[in-house]
Design a protein around this motif. Sequence first.
Motif, PDB file in Angstrom:
ATOM      1  N   GLN A  90      37.217  34.740  54.674  1.00  0.00           N
ATOM      2  CA  GLN A  90      38.217  33.746  54.304  1.00  0.00           C
ATOM      3  C   GLN A  90      37.708  33.003  53.061  1.00  0.00           C
ATOM      4  OE1 GLN A  90      36.894  33.247  57.703  1.00  0.00           O
ATOM      5  NE2 GLN A  90      38.276  34.872  58.390  1.00  0.00           N
ATOM      6  N   HIS A  91      38.666  32.509  52.286  1.00  0.00           N
ATOM      7  CA  HIS A  91      38.305  31.819  51.045  1.00  0.00           C
ATOM      8  C   HIS A  91      39.134  30.532  50.949  1.00  0.00           C
ATOM      9  CE1 HIS A  91      37.258  32.317  46.484  1.00  0.00           C
ATOM     10  NE2 HIS A  91      37.209  31.056  46.879  1.00  0.00           N
ATOM     11  N   LEU A  92      38.446  29.394  50.796  1.00  0.00           N
ATOM     12  CA  LEU A  92      39.124  28.111  50.621  1.00  0.00           C
ATOM     13  C   LEU A  92      38.715  27.527  49.282  1.00  0.00           C
ATOM     14  CD1 LEU A  92      38.425  28.379  53.888  1.00  0.00           C
ATOM     15  CD2 LEU A  92      39.526  26.162  53.943  1.00  0.00           C
ATOM     16  N   ARG A  93      39.687  26.957  48.595  1.00  0.00           N
ATOM     17  CA  ARG A  93      39.402  26.381  47.272  1.00  0.00           C
ATOM     18  C   ARG A  93      39.479  24.860  47.341  1.00  0.00           C
ATOM     19  NH1 ARG A  93      42.835  26.760  41.592  1.00  0.00           N
ATOM     20  NH2 ARG A  93      41.283  25.613  40.346  1.00  0.00           N
ATOM     21  N   VAL A  94      38.483  24.221  46.761  1.00  0.00           N
ATOM     22  CA  VAL A  94      38.450  22.767  46.665  1.00  0.00           C
ATOM     23  C   VAL A  94      38.917  22.391  45.268  1.00  0.00           C
ATOM     24  CG1 VAL A  94      37.019  20.707  46.911  1.00  0.00           C
ATOM     25  CG2 VAL A  94      36.458  22.765  48.219  1.00  0.00           C
ATOM     26  N   PRO A 146      43.554  26.916  51.734  1.00  0.00           N
ATOM     27  CA  PRO A 146      43.194  28.321  51.979  1.00  0.00           C
ATOM     28  C   PRO A 146      43.908  29.222  50.974  1.00  0.00           C
ATOM     29  CG  PRO A 146      44.739  27.529  53.641  1.00  0.00           C
ATOM     30  CD  PRO A 146      44.396  26.349  52.789  1.00  0.00           C
ATOM     31  N   LEU A 147      43.244  30.270  50.554  1.00  0.00           N
ATOM     32  CA  LEU A 147      43.789  31.151  49.528  1.00  0.00           C
ATOM     33  C   LEU A 147      44.248  32.474  50.121  1.00  0.00           C
ATOM     34  CD1 LEU A 147      41.143  30.648  46.667  1.00  0.00           C
ATOM     35  CD2 LEU A 147      43.255  29.367  47.092  1.00  0.00           C
ATOM     36  N   GLY A 148      45.434  32.914  49.679  1.00  0.00           N
ATOM     37  CA  GLY A 148      45.906  34.243  50.022  1.00  0.00           C
ATOM     38  C   GLY A 148      45.315  35.266  49.059  1.00  0.00           C
ATOM     39  N   ARG A 149      45.738  36.528  49.190  1.00  0.00           N
ATOM     40  CA  ARG A 149      45.155  37.602  48.384  1.00  0.00           C
ATOM     41  C   ARG A 149      45.323  37.339  46.885  1.00  0.00           C
ATOM     42  NH1 ARG A 149      41.521  41.887  48.474  1.00  0.00           N
ATOM     43  NH2 ARG A 149      42.086  43.340  46.812  1.00  0.00           N
ATOM     44  N   GLY A 150      46.533  37.036  46.466  1.00  0.00           N
ATOM     45  CA  GLY A 150      46.778  36.799  45.051  1.00  0.00           C
ATOM     46  C   GLY A 150      46.047  35.573  44.545  1.00  0.00           C
ATOM     47  N   GLU A 151      46.028  34.538  45.341  1.00  0.00           N
ATOM     48  CA  GLU A 151      45.334  33.309  44.937  1.00  0.00           C
ATOM     49  C   GLU A 151      43.833  33.532  44.847  1.00  0.00           C
ATOM     50  OE1 GLU A 151      48.221  29.970  46.997  1.00  0.00           O
ATOM     51  OE2 GLU A 151      47.022  31.305  48.262  1.00  0.00           O
ATOM     52  N   ILE A 181      38.726  33.998  41.876  1.00  0.00           N
ATOM     53  CA  ILE A 181      37.569  34.813  41.483  1.00  0.00           C
ATOM     54  C   ILE A 181      37.566  35.004  39.968  1.00  0.00           C
ATOM     55  CG2 ILE A 181      36.429  37.057  41.704  1.00  0.00           C
ATOM     56  CD1 ILE A 181      36.262  35.412  44.225  1.00  0.00           C
ATOM     57  N   ALA A 182      38.744  35.198  39.395  1.00  0.00           N
ATOM     58  CA  ALA A 182      38.836  35.342  37.944  1.00  0.00           C
ATOM     59  C   ALA A 182      38.372  34.060  37.253  1.00  0.00           C
ATOM     60  CB  ALA A 182      40.268  35.684  37.539  1.00  0.00           C
ATOM     61  N   ARG A 183      38.776  32.917  37.787  1.00  0.00           N
ATOM     62  CA  ARG A 183      38.333  31.641  37.194  1.00  0.00           C
ATOM     63  C   ARG A 183      36.815  31.517  37.256  1.00  0.00           C
ATOM     64  NH1 ARG A 183      36.166  27.293  38.568  1.00  0.00           N
ATOM     65  NH2 ARG A 183      36.143  27.851  40.776  1.00  0.00           N
ATOM     66  N   MET A 184      36.253  31.922  38.393  1.00  0.00           N
ATOM     67  CA  MET A 184      34.799  31.835  38.554  1.00  0.00           C
ATOM     68  C   MET A 184      34.089  32.805  37.617  1.00  0.00           C
ATOM     69  SD  MET A 184      34.709  31.600  42.743  1.00  0.00           S
ATOM     70  CE  MET A 184      32.979  31.206  42.942  1.00  0.00           C
ATOM     71  N   LEU A 185      34.749  33.916  37.314  1.00  0.00           N
ATOM     72  CA  LEU A 185      34.156  34.891  36.391  1.00  0.00           C
ATOM     73  C   LEU A 185      34.282  34.461  34.938  1.00  0.00           C
ATOM     74  CD1 LEU A 185      35.460  38.227  37.953  1.00  0.00           C
ATOM     75  CD2 LEU A 185      33.053  37.650  37.599  1.00  0.00           C
ATOM     76  N   GLY A 186      35.494  33.969  34.575  1.00  0.00           N
ATOM     77  CA  GLY A 186      35.770  33.772  33.157  1.00  0.00           C
ATOM     78  C   GLY A 186      35.932  32.354  32.698  1.00  0.00           C
ATOM     79  N   GLY A 187      35.876  31.373  33.587  1.00  0.00           N
ATOM     80  CA  GLY A 187      35.999  29.983  33.158  1.00  0.00           C
ATOM     81  C   GLY A 187      37.447  29.603  32.914  1.00  0.00           C
ATOM     82  N   VAL A 188      37.672  28.822  31.862  1.00  0.00           N
ATOM     83  CA  VAL A 188      39.008  28.262  31.600  1.00  0.00           C
ATOM     84  C   VAL A 188      39.993  29.361  31.214  1.00  0.00           C
ATOM     85  CG1 VAL A 188      40.340  26.653  30.190  1.00  0.00           C
ATOM     86  CG2 VAL A 188      38.001  26.057  30.917  1.00  0.00           C
ATOM     87  N   GLU A 189      39.583  30.251  30.301  1.00  0.00           N
ATOM     88  CA  GLU A 189      40.465  31.310  29.832  1.00  0.00           C
ATOM     89  C   GLU A 189      40.409  32.493  30.795  1.00  0.00           C
ATOM     90  OE1 GLU A 189      42.567  31.399  27.314  1.00  0.00           O
ATOM     91  OE2 GLU A 189      42.116  29.335  26.721  1.00  0.00           O
ATOM     92  N   ILE A 190      41.501  32.706  31.510  1.00  0.00           N
ATOM     93  CA  ILE A 190      41.567  33.828  32.449  1.00  0.00           C
ATOM     94  C   ILE A 190      42.394  34.929  31.802  1.00  0.00           C
ATOM     95  CG2 ILE A 190      42.310  34.583  34.726  1.00  0.00           C
ATOM     96  CD1 ILE A 190      41.963  31.736  35.689  1.00  0.00           C
TER      97      ILE A 190
END
Length: 554
Positions: A502-506, A521-526, A531-540
């Motif tokens: 499970q993945h929850l975002r603060v 709580p995050l669904g699949r698309g969210e 994860i993209a934000r965590m990988l790439g920062g502001v610019e996704i």
Amino acid sequence: MLRSLSIRDFVIVDRLDLEFSAGFTVFSGETGAGKSILIDALALALGERGDASMVRTGHARADITAEFAADAAARPDLEAWLQAQALSLEEHGGVLLRRVLDSGGRSRAFINGTPATLAQLRELGDMLVDIHGQHAHQQLLRPEAQRKLLDNHADLGELAAGTAAAHRDWRRLVKRCEEARGRDRELQLERERLEWQAAELDKLAPVEGEWDDISAEHRRLSHAASLISGAQGALDVLAESDNAIVPALGHIVHQMRQFAEIDGDLADTLAALEPAEIQLREAVHSLTHYAQKIDLDPERLAVVEQRLDALHSAARKFRVQPAQLPTEHAARRLQLEELTASQDMAAMQAATEAAHAAYLKLARELSKGRATAAASLSREVTRAMQDLSMPGGRFEVALTPTPEAQSFGLETIDFLVAGHPGVPTRPLAKVASGGELARISLALQVIASSASLTPTLIFDEVDSGIGGAVAEVVGRLLRELGQGRQVLCVTHLPQVAALGHQHLRVKKRSEGDATLSEIVPLGRGERVEEIARMLGGVEITATTRKHAREMLAL
């Protein structure tokens, strides 16, 4: 496991209700969003100290409630603890911990709706949750932290506590022997004083309640002539003189009975006179018996006065009330017995040696358990190092005998590490870089936690200082741990977040002038977006989104 967490007006959280499930749950979010506030709130519900600064600005109180599922069959220790505290599991088989902290800094705690102490909350919390903080790798440099981790891994906590208690008992007896030897002359004088006092009171032999009894007897004997005269005078007036009251009243009652048969209005008068006659006759009977019993006894009076004088004199000597002499007698006897026992050096030495033997028995059993656990932990952490980008690295738990017996046992515990093949192991603090230390610490915590009975494990950014492929290994370790345990992890690494069940975002939001934190709580698309934000920062970009989907697919 943790079922739900309810937070009200805590730091920057206004209202939050979270439901949790089994497995590996990750929390992510931007820096400053309040990821660790969740852990802080739960820690408060588990009995950690709090202060007024934790209450959201402008509000009267913070209120945190944590609900845990608890299977009585699987956790008999938990049910036994609750029963010992006169508590019980909730009807649905759960445990409810609640903590209320007001803006004045005052705190209240509850277990299953019953008021509890913070100590009870902490003790129960330790059975339900194990929190590994983000600075755990720094704490791991301390010898006591290394010792505690090894003991917990081997389930030796209870034995270690018993060893420490046995060591305290032994050292207390050693100190008592030393003090007895140093104070021998002083104790001898004190013993002589107590022996004299006890002998005085033995000779007197005061009895509980004696003072009240003998004082009453003295009053009676010293006034015997007056009492006899008074009793006889009363009998004369009531029954024995020519104009005695009782015969006269009997005559009146006899007349009233006859008159009442003629005039019923005299019935009330007769009803009042008859009891009076009966009571006066009973009084005459009692006085007659008393007058026959009481006697002038000057010899007995002299004996009683002598006893009173003896009790008075002893009371003045011991500076107590006469009625307290029996208690004082018992106290002096007890003091003398205790002092005599304390001067019995042979008995004291025997007790000290027995306590030392009891300590050694526990300490040697503890050493044996540690030796077995040290070998096992060394192998497991060494194996984990190979997967954490430390090929050829070795980990070793060294047990070094102490020169003297210690409260923690007969050996010191040192974690040694060699980061590369062919180099000798050295203390963890001297050879491990920040990144290596974080990796080794995490491996230790995961391995040690796997041996624990605690159903919920929380890791608060313990993955700091690592990244890349190592981060993915860490995520897999935590996910594997989550197969049999509930694992919650606050992380900033996409490799770890992608492996959560499970993945929850603060995230933060603004409401007027206030900044608030919320968790969703995050669904699949969210999850892909996070994860993209965590990988790439502001610019996704499309590339980062693709990478995020690939990570989640794995």
